[in-house]
Design a protein around this motif. Structure first.
Motif, PDB file in Angstrom:
ATOM      1  N   ARG A   1      -8.454  -0.437   4.398  1.00  0.00           N
ATOM      2  CA  ARG A   1      -6.811  -0.540   4.818  1.00  0.00           C
ATOM      3  C   ARG A   1      -5.938   0.013   3.639  1.00  0.00           C
ATOM      4  NH1 ARG A   1      -9.215  -2.697   9.812  1.00  0.00           N
ATOM      5  NH2 ARG A   1      -9.456  -5.220   9.125  1.00  0.00           N
ATOM      6  N   ILE A   2      -4.780   0.008   4.707  1.00  0.00           N
ATOM      7  CA  ILE A   2      -3.391   0.252   3.661  1.00  0.00           C
ATOM      8  C   ILE A   2      -2.486  -0.758   3.798  1.00  0.00           C
ATOM      9  CG2 ILE A   2      -1.605   1.824   3.797  1.00  0.00           C
ATOM     10  CD1 ILE A   2      -3.643   4.090   5.736  1.00  0.00           C
ATOM     11  N   LEU A   3      -2.232  -1.226   2.134  1.00  0.00           N
ATOM     12  CA  LEU A   3      -1.683  -3.191   2.319  1.00  0.00           C
ATOM     13  C   LEU A   3      -0.625  -2.638   2.270  1.00  0.00           C
ATOM     14  CD1 LEU A   3      -4.608  -4.907   0.766  1.00  0.00           C
ATOM     15  CD2 LEU A   3      -4.062  -4.215   3.003  1.00  0.00           C
TER      16      LEU A   3
ATOM     17  N   PRO B   1      -2.266  -8.927  -0.698  1.00  0.00           N
ATOM     18  CA  PRO B   1      -2.959  -8.349  -2.135  1.00  0.00           C
ATOM     19  C   PRO B   1      -2.155  -6.994  -1.595  1.00  0.00           C
ATOM     20  CG  PRO B   1      -4.755  -8.430  -0.839  1.00  0.00           C
ATOM     21  CD  PRO B   1      -3.062  -9.546  -0.585  1.00  0.00           C
ATOM     22  N   SER B   2      -1.811  -6.516  -2.387  1.00  0.00           N
ATOM     23  CA  SER B   2      -1.418  -5.126  -2.947  1.00  0.00           C
ATOM     24  C   SER B   2      -2.438  -4.143  -2.712  1.00  0.00           C
ATOM     25  CB  SER B   2      -0.116  -4.241  -3.493  1.00  0.00           C
ATOM     26  OG  SER B   2      -0.451  -4.353  -4.545  1.00  0.00           O
TER      27      SER B   2
ATOM     28  N   MET C   1       4.534  -2.296  -2.739  1.00  0.00           N
ATOM     29  CA  MET C   1       4.013  -2.616  -4.212  1.00  0.00           C
ATOM     30  C   MET C   1       2.830  -1.869  -4.875  1.00  0.00           C
ATOM     31  SD  MET C   1       3.560  -7.127  -2.944  1.00  0.00           S
ATOM     32  CE  MET C   1       4.806  -7.880  -2.423  1.00  0.00           C
ATOM     33  N   GLY C   2       3.202  -1.768  -6.229  1.00  0.00           N
ATOM     34  CA  GLY C   2       2.445  -0.913  -6.619  1.00  0.00           C
ATOM     35  C   GLY C   2       1.549   0.503  -6.707  1.00  0.00           C
ATOM     36  N   TYR C   3       0.474   0.655  -6.790  1.00  0.00           N
ATOM     37  CA  TYR C   3       0.233   1.236  -6.240  1.00  0.00           C
ATOM     38  C   TYR C   3       0.359   1.936  -4.479  1.00  0.00           C
ATOM     39  CZ  TYR C   3      -3.756   4.871  -4.559  1.00  0.00           C
ATOM     40  OH  TYR C   3      -4.480   5.676  -4.738  1.00  0.00           O
ATOM     41  N   GLY C   4       1.079   0.954  -3.834  1.00  0.00           N
ATOM     42  CA  GLY C   4       0.976   1.092  -2.709  1.00  0.00           C
ATOM     43  C   GLY C   4       2.413   1.375  -2.203  1.00  0.00           C
TER      44      GLY C   4
END
Lengths: 378, 378
Positions: A15-17, A22-23, A355-358
């Motif tokens: 998924r792409i969160l 969670p991210s 968020m973060g890597y997202g």
């Protein structure tokens, strides 16, 4: 014997969160977690824990020796701060401008503390003026507790100003940084934050389940002066620190979540490699891109511009859009998760996380495209 | 800004874990954990949680609807049982024959309960006769708490007999099954166990960090009749169950440790595929093989034969052997971890675990060979 259920292995899709966490987890972090489990008292593991502590201190911008990861999610990190610090009868000023401020109040009361609430509307930041008035009215208050980045609304409060007030009025500050750590400016030592907790699954882009915490000298002194034991054995920092202390022999408290700690080490290592200021800037830049796209679709933010969290974008659901159906379509047809509204905003807003890597261009592009297509057809 | 520490990724070696836990983790479980993180409210994740619940019920041999995994290690599972069940002033009979019985007592007192201890020597099982005497002397006792498999000594207590006594004297039984679940016979419903907790990192051979728990109808009724809220917000089962309940909409409590739950699902799936009775038998067979080898080396067991846990073998350190140096040699030269003694047995015994995936012929062979070589040279 009860019969054994027979299931196949679980194979989650990719998924792409873009919800409230969670991210998206860094691929390197997932890989780190799958490395062989070793003992929690293995000298090599202890060496990794020492590095992890330094990485946590960097992320928090602190030299506090009592900086660790609680072996449980962010809400246990919150509880760690309250049960260790607050003793029965002590007064805590609790700022509420969303779900998590209210959860703080419940924590205070479950420790036998007395909560005095400072309320701001959902979507607004905590008002330093109201906080100061309340501190003046309650000179016996021992603590000031607030949420830096309200995950339920996307509002950023001025942690620096609020902690300065705590210091001025001789209070210990307790700060929820679950969604702020790694995503926006946060300087524990410079701002005089006394107790802080976060979560692994937001802007650190680690797997969920761990809660980084840090306590200042002043907070540690308060813990050491306790008259009665901490009500939680599991979260009692005087016991936990005998394992994390790093000086001499580590004594067993509980079995550390070995593989999750591998993951956190890797996530924090990636943050240190990128550099905190760069990460803050990247979140800001991706937010601006997303905000531009959302505005072009006619969507309105819940939070006024100066207080918007780059990593958590709350927008009102436009009239005519079917909340549940649209989120479900995004999930099933685009593999894209966006967040529902929580509490007062349930059914009224969506929460879009970066968020973060997202916080990447492709995620922003996909989100705008998906919303554009689905809002047009609704 | 504090400077960013620069570390390389952590690369743990592949150890053979024959200590008191964590145990060797199934390769499939490590792989499951590295699968992509999805949202904790994603319908696919909820489906996985429903399967996980059934797998937990099978492992515990129970149909209790309140059967979940606490999002934290076994000591949080212990605390979950005590804080939800015991109210201030209530009396708990606590059996102590090692470290974990004493930890139960501390939990009782931190909840404001009154602990009445039944003591047996380290290495002995809990005495049902002493427990019955104590129950007679304390007709106002509400709970009987004991450890099924004492990880600090390797002694197995008669959970069936002890729970029958609890029922007879109208007490709620609280059972520590951290090291027993999956390794020895355990039948929650048949034996009338009311509250039970375990750990993911022992005979389930999952990564550390989760604690399976189960509550009987009688225990649930006791929780529902509480006069005051549970002191822990994080461990409050009335809140947690709103997420795990599976009926209708799941409401957010805390972010589930998604990837660790993938791992637990896979570990329990492997147990169900093998079959519980086969797993119990395998632990028994590997223990017999190990015991034969240990005896041939002249090593003596701490626990008398009828009460020995197959999965946790405590042997006295022979005269002339250097405890720390020998364990260090096994770790560094054989990649083999064995456990040190804990508490009263610190420096006096080793604890050799044969847990879950670790209960294999090659591990037994390596352990005997390594001990044989190193004891001969000491």
């Amino acid at each position: 014997m009860l019969t054994a259920p027979q299931f196949t292995s679980f194979n989650p899709p990719r998924r792409i969160l873009m919800g409230p966490g969670p991210s998206d987890v860094y691929p390197q972090v997932l890989a780190a977690q799958a490395k062989p489990t070793i003992g929690h008292l293995d000298p090599l593991f202890i060496g990794m824990m020492d590095e992890l502590k330094q990485l946590l201190q960097y992320a928090f911008q602190t030299t506090n020796p009592m900086t660790i990861a609680v072996s449980a999610p962010g809400s246990a990190g919150m509880e760690t701060c309250f049960v260790n610090l607050v003793e029965p009868g002590e007064k805590v000023i609790v700022c509420r401008n969303g779900v998590f401020g209210e959860r703080m109040r419940q924590n205070v009361e479950r420790c036998g503390g007395v909560a005095v609430c400072v309320d701001n509307a959902w979507g607004e930041p905590v008002s330093p003026e109201q906080v100061e008035d309340t501190l003046k009215q309650h000179p016996d208050a021992r603590f000031l507790a607030f949420v830096h980045a309200e995950t339920s609304t996307g509002a950023l409060s001025d942690a620096k100003a609020l902690c300065a007030l705590a210091t001025q009025y001789d209070c210990i500050s307790i700060v929820d940084a679950v969604t702020s750590l790694g995503g926006v400016e946060l300087r524990v030592d410079e701002w005089g934050i006394d107790a802080i907790y976060s979560g692994s699954q937001k802007c650190l882009s680690c797997v969920p389940g761990l809660s980084p915490v840090s306590f200042s000298e002043k907070a540690v002194a308060k813990i050491q002066q306790r008259k009665r034991p901490v009500q939680s054995w599991f979260l009692d920092q005087s016991l936990v620190m005998a394992y994390w202390s790093g000086q001499g022999k580590r004594s067993y408290h509980h079995t550390a979540p070995v593989n999750s700690l591998y993951a956190l080490h890797e996530a924090l290592r990636l943050l240190a490699t990128e550099g905190l200021e760069h990460a803050w800037q990247r979140h800001r830049a991706m937010h601006q891109l997303l905000a531009k796209g959302l505005t072009s679709l006619g969507l309105e933010f819940v939070v006024a511009e100066p207080y918007r969290l780059p990593q958590l974008n709350s927008v009102y659901i436009p009239a005519g859009a079917d909340d549940v159906r649209l989120r479900s379509t995004l999930l099933n047809e685009y593999n894209l998760e966006i967040g529902a509204g929580l509490g007062e905003l349930s059914g009224r807003a969506w929460r879009l996380g970066l968020m973060g890597y997202g916080a990447r261009r492709e995620n922003v592009a996909l989100c705008i495209q998906a919303l554009s297509e689905q809002l047009a057809s609704s």
